[in-house]
Design an enzyme around this catalytic site. Structure first.
Site, short mmCIF file in Angstrom:
data_model
loop_
_atom_site.label_atom_id
_atom_site.label_comp_id
_atom_site.label_asym_id
_atom_site.label_seq_id
_atom_site.Cartn_x
_atom_site.Cartn_y
_atom_site.Cartn_z
CB SER A 195 -0.96 0.01 1.20
OG SER A 195 -0.24 0.13 2.41
CG HIS A 215 -1.37 3.88 5.04
ND1 HIS A 215 -2.68 3.53 5.02
CD2 HIS A 215 -0.72 2.89 4.35
CE1 HIS A 215 -2.84 2.37 4.37
NE2 HIS A 215 -1.65 1.97 3.97
CG ASP A 258 -5.42 4.96 5.55
OD1 ASP A 258 -5.52 4.40 4.45
OD2 ASP A 258 -4.33 5.24 6.07
#
Length: 184
Positions: A62, A101, A127
């Site tokens: 990701s 992230h 998210d």
């Protein structure tokens, strides 16, 4: 010629049988000291970095191209404010595995509190779908650490050992065999 001889293990088996209690206790003590040293180093890293997990492995793609699956990240968690663009590792209530992230948006309230929104670089949406039910923003308490450096693909061994448990036991068996062979 027996199977043990053909594998070159007959000498090893005899050596294991001859090992007396003192040698065995010494080997166990040596192993215990290695484990204790590793734990002390980990705790020391926790204190120095301010993070409960100073080293983590990226488990998914990701964050590509910034980080790839298997990259080993070094984290800090100092008291400086979170900034847009910063890569953070956070934990969500009810989930065991932390997520790596990037911060994409800040939300500052009048009382001085700051909340933020994250997104994986390789993901098409933010998210909010990963956060706990009803949670729209992250807060400082959700942060495990901030990425400060990395070693590419070094964490793949961890991923392989979790995905293939037989590999984990094989490596442990090889380590035990090595200790027995090199005990003197």
């Amino acid at each position: 010629m027996g199977m043990m001889d053909s594998l070159g293990l007959s000498g090893l088996a005899g050596g294991v049988q001859r090992m007396d209690k003192r040698q065995f206790l010494f080997q166990m003590l040596s192993f215990g000291m290695i484990v204790s040293s590793a734990l002390m180093i980990w705790k020391g890293l926790m204190v120095v970095t301010g993070s409960e997990s100073p080293i983590v492995v990226v488990l998914s793609g990701s964050m590509e191209p910034a980080f790839h699956r298997g990259d080993l990240l070094f984290l800090t968690n100092q008291d400086e404010p979170v900034r847009v663009g910063e890569i953070v590792v956070f934990k969500i209530e009810g989930r065991d595995i932390p997520i790596v992230h990037r911060v994409i948006k800040l939300h500052e309230k009048n009382n001085g509190t700051v909340k933020f929104l994250t997104k994986g670089d390789n993901n098409s949406v933010d998210d909010r779908g990963l956060y706990a039910p009803g949670q729209l923003w992250l807060t400082k308490k959700d942060i495990v650490g901030r990425a400060r450096g990395f070693l590419p693909y070094v964490g793949m061994i961890t991923i392989y050992m979790n995905e293939y448990p037989k590999l984990k036991y094989g490596i442990l068996g090889l380590l035990a065999l090595y200790v027995l062979v090199h005990r003197e």
